[in-house]
Design an enzyme around this catalytic site. Sequence first.
Site, PDB file in Angstrom:
ATOM      1  N   SER A 192      34.781  -1.302 -64.350  1.00 19.06           N
ATOM      2  CA  SER A 192      35.184  -2.598 -63.789  1.00 19.06           C
ATOM      3  C   SER A 192      36.178  -3.312 -64.694  1.00 19.06           C
ATOM      4  O   SER A 192      36.191  -3.113 -65.920  1.00 19.06           O
ATOM      5  CB  SER A 192      33.958  -3.497 -63.602  1.00 19.06           C
TER       6      SER A 192
HETATM    7  N1  SAH Z   1      29.171  -0.845 -64.226  1.00 18.83           N
HETATM    8  C1  SAH Z   1      30.182   0.199 -64.141  1.00 18.83           C
HETATM    9  C2  SAH Z   1      30.997   0.067 -62.879  1.00 18.83           C
HETATM   10  C3  SAH Z   1      31.222   1.403 -62.246  1.00 18.83           C
HETATM   11  S1  SAH Z   1      31.868   1.370 -60.604  1.00 18.83           S
HETATM   12  C4  SAH Z   1      31.034   0.234 -65.385  1.00 18.83           C
HETATM   13  O1  SAH Z   1      30.971  -0.721 -66.177  1.00 18.83           O
HETATM   14  O2  SAH Z   1      31.732   1.225 -65.610  1.00 18.83           O
HETATM   15  C5  SAH Z   1      30.386   1.360 -59.621  1.00 18.83           C
HETATM   16  C6  SAH Z   1      29.455   2.529 -59.779  1.00 18.83           C
HETATM   17  O3  SAH Z   1      28.422   2.385 -58.770  1.00 18.83           O
HETATM   18  C7  SAH Z   1      30.057   3.903 -59.576  1.00 18.83           C
HETATM   19  O4  SAH Z   1      29.842   4.682 -60.715  1.00 18.83           O
HETATM   20  C8  SAH Z   1      29.314   4.469 -58.358  1.00 18.83           C
HETATM   21  O5  SAH Z   1      29.098   5.862 -58.417  1.00 18.83           O
HETATM   22  C9  SAH Z   1      28.008   3.689 -58.398  1.00 18.83           C
HETATM   23  N2  SAH Z   1      27.288   3.610 -57.124  1.00 18.83           N
HETATM   24  C10 SAH Z   1      27.778   3.478 -55.862  1.00 18.83           C
HETATM   25  N3  SAH Z   1      26.787   3.434 -54.954  1.00 18.83           N
HETATM   26  C11 SAH Z   1      25.617   3.537 -55.645  1.00 18.83           C
HETATM   27  C12 SAH Z   1      24.232   3.571 -55.267  1.00 18.83           C
HETATM   28  N4  SAH Z   1      23.845   3.491 -53.994  1.00 18.83           N
HETATM   29  N5  SAH Z   1      23.305   3.686 -56.249  1.00 18.83           N
HETATM   30  C13 SAH Z   1      23.681   3.781 -57.566  1.00 18.83           C
HETATM   31  N6  SAH Z   1      24.971   3.769 -57.978  1.00 18.83           N
HETATM   32  C14 SAH Z   1      25.926   3.659 -57.034  1.00 18.83           C
END
Ligand code: SAH
Length: 221
Positions: free
Chosen positions: A70
């Site tokens: 993010s």
């Molecule tokens: N907090 C992360 C943001 C990553 S983007 C960071 O700081 O890097 C959001 C993430 O949510 C992705 O890795 C994606 O695979 C995950 N995601 C999407 N749907 C999800 C679900 N139903 N359960 C768990 N993770 C999920």
Amino acid sequence: MTLLNDDYRHQGMRKHLVQTIKQGPGKVSDEAVLRAMGAVPRHMFIDDSAFLSLAYADQAFPIGCGQTISQPTTVAVQSQLLRVEPGMKVLEIGTGSGYQTAVLCELGAKVFSIERHKPLFETTKQRLVRLGYKATLMHGDGYKGAPLHGPFDRIIVTCGAPEVPEALLGQLKLGGILVIPVGPDGRQKMWSWSKIGADIFDRQEHGSFSFVPMLAHKVRG
Ligand code: SAH
């Protein structure tokens, strides 16, 4: 690898990033959040060393599996809305690179985090151990939350949800706060839901953001 050391150059870039976050559209002023973001070496959450110079730009960045780390301003805004206090139990949905997880650890939270993509879960687990961040990482479907570890003081969702998952509301303690971006792909509104009664929530909207979508049901290997 020397490039991955946390040297004065990286620390300087991080200080600059914290200033940008303070002065940016999010107007984040929570000192604990700014301190936490000043402490986490963001360049170590980006795999490709060719992009190290972008690690401290205020922008989202690809981390594999079609996902992104993010944007720092977004991490700061969500962390501020979460109002974490040391010792609180915090559930994160969407571990991704583990950057937000590390920020929550720096805030003194006891962090549980769920990632749906197995390769990301595995890489990030190793990364956080290597960096000395102690969090409980799980591979699974964030829609279900983590009932065995709940209830939680705080829940943060870091992917865009089509709606607020019932299971997550059920796993919030009384007085707890859920911070979640809700809306269609790439166009979400940030919401905070404070649990003020058994099934009563005080809801507030906090502006527009852009997230990768929260994916439903199937857990991919
Ligand atoms: N907090 C992360 C943001 C990553 S983007 C960071 O700081 O890097 C959001 C993430 O949510 C992705 O890795 C994606 O695979 C995950 N995601 C999407 N749907 C999800 C679900 N139903 N359960 C768990 N993770 C999920």
